[in-house]
Design a protein around this motif. Structure first.
Motif: not given
Length: 297
Positions: A49-51, A262-263, A277-279, A287-289
Motif C-alpha cells: 500500500r502507498r507505493f 526509507y531505503d 515514496p510516501f515516506s 523537513g524531518r525524518l
C-alpha cells in the motif's frame, strides 16, 4: 520552479492533478510505454500500500485517453508517436472494503453506472457480469476502438475476509463473476491492467484468466513504483540540498539518513534500492525524518 514553494504530491493519486498542479512527478512513463507495447495485453502488478499503484493506474488512463499534453517533457513524449485515443474503463476497488454480499454488489453496480455515464450509456442490467460485458461491447461499438480496462486494488473487497471460511467464498464468487468478462471479451480489449496487494493467484478470483502476465517480480519492472536512489539524485537534486540545509547536515549526510530510514525495498533480483515514496515525499515536505509509512497504517 521556486523551491521554497515546491509542491509534493502526498496522497495525490491522479496523474492529471499532479501535472496540472505543478507537483513534483518522478517520471515513470517509460514503464507505461513498455507495458502498453509488451507481448501481453493483460498485466498484473503487486506492490505494498502507498507505493504508487493508483498513480500508475491513473497515468495509464491518461496515456490511453491520448492526453499528450500531460506528458510534455516526460519520457513518454519522446517514445510515443501515435497517441491513439481508446475508450478507458477505470475501476477503483479500494472503496469496496468491509462490505457484505449486498453492499459489494451495490458498489459494483454503482461503479458500472458511473462509467456508463462517461460514455452516455444507459443500462438497467442487474447482473454485474452481463453489465460489464455490455459496457465493453457498447464502448467498442461507440468508438470503433478496442477498450482499455484498468482495475486498481482488485483484491480490496476480499482482504478483510481473506481468512473467514464463511464470508470469503461468497464475496470471492461475486468478484469472480464481475471479472469474468475480461477473458470472454478478449477480441474487444486493447489492454487490461490490474493492481493489488496479494499475489495474483492467492484469492483464486481469476481461475479462468490464464493469459495474464504478472510483472511484479520481473527485473525490468523492479522500479516501476517507488523512488530509486538514481531518481532521487537526479529528479530531486535541489530537494536534497534544501532538506540537508533544513536538517543542518551536508548533502552526503542527508542521503545517508534517507537511506537508513526509507531505503531497502527490493521486489526482484537484481533490483535497485527502492525508497518508499510516501515516506520520502513526507520527509521532504516536512523537513524531518519520521516513520510516515508505518504511521499511516
Amino acid at each position: 520552479m521556486d523551491f521554497l514553494k515546491r509542491l509534493y504530491p502526498i496522497g495525490i493519486q491522479t496523474f492529471e492533478k499532479i501535472r496540472n498542479g505543478n507537483y513534483l512527478y518522478i517520471d515513470k512513463t517509460e514503464y507505461v510505454y513498455r507495458m502498453a507495447h509488451s507481448d501481453s495485453n493483460y498485466i498484473f502488478l503487486s506492490r505494498p500500500r502507498r507505493f504508487g499503484k493508483s498513480l500508475l493506474t491513473s497515468t495509464l488512463e491518461a496515456y490511453f485517453e491520448g492526453r499528450r499534453e500531460l506528458f510534455k517533457g516526460l519520457a513518454l513524449e519522446r517514445l510515443e508517436t501515435e497517441w491513439t485515443e481508446y475508450p478507458v474503463l477505470h475501476f477503483d476497488m479500494s472503496l469496496g472494503k468491509h462490505l457484505d454480499k449486498e453492499g459489494l454488489e451495490r458498489y459494483l453496480l454503482w461503479m458500472l453506472k458511473r462509467t456508463e455515464q462517461k460514455f452516455g450509456i444507459e443500462s438497467e442490467i442487474p447482473d454485474t457480469n452481463a453489465r460489464l460485458t455490455d459496457l465493453i461491447h457498447r464502448a467498442y461499438e461507440q468508438t470503433g476502438r478496442q477498450v482499455v480496462v484498468l482495475i486498481d486494488e482488485y483484491d480490496a473487497p476480499l482482504l478483510d475476509v481473506a481468512h473467514e471460511e464463511e464470508n470469503l467464498p461468497i464475496l470471492r464468487n461475486i468478484m469472480r463473476n464481475f471479472y469474468s468478462p475480461l477473458k470472454a471479451c478478449d477480441p474487444y480489449l486493447r489492454f487490461v491492467f490490474l493492481t493489488g496487494i496479494t499475489k495474483f493467484s492467492q484469492l483464486s478470483i481469476f481461475s479462468e484468466l490464464n493469459n495474464i502476465k504478472n510483472i511484479s517480480m520481473l527485473p525490468e519492472y523492479a522500479a516501476i513504483c517507488g523512488i530509486t536512489e538514481e531518481e532521487m539524485a537526479t529528479q530531486m537534486d535541489k530537494d536534497l540540498d534544501i532538506l540537508a540545509e533544513r536538517l543542518n547536515v551536508n548533502r552526503e549526510e542527508v542521503v545517508k539518513k534517507l537511506k537508513a530510514h526509507y531505503d531497502g525495498y527490493h521486489f526482484t533480483w537484481p533490483s535497485p534500492d527502492i525508497y518508499n515514496p510516501f515516506s520520502l515525499l513526507n520527509a521532504f515536505a516536512d523537513g524531518r525524518l519520521d516513520s510516515y509509512w508505518f504511521g499511516s497504517g
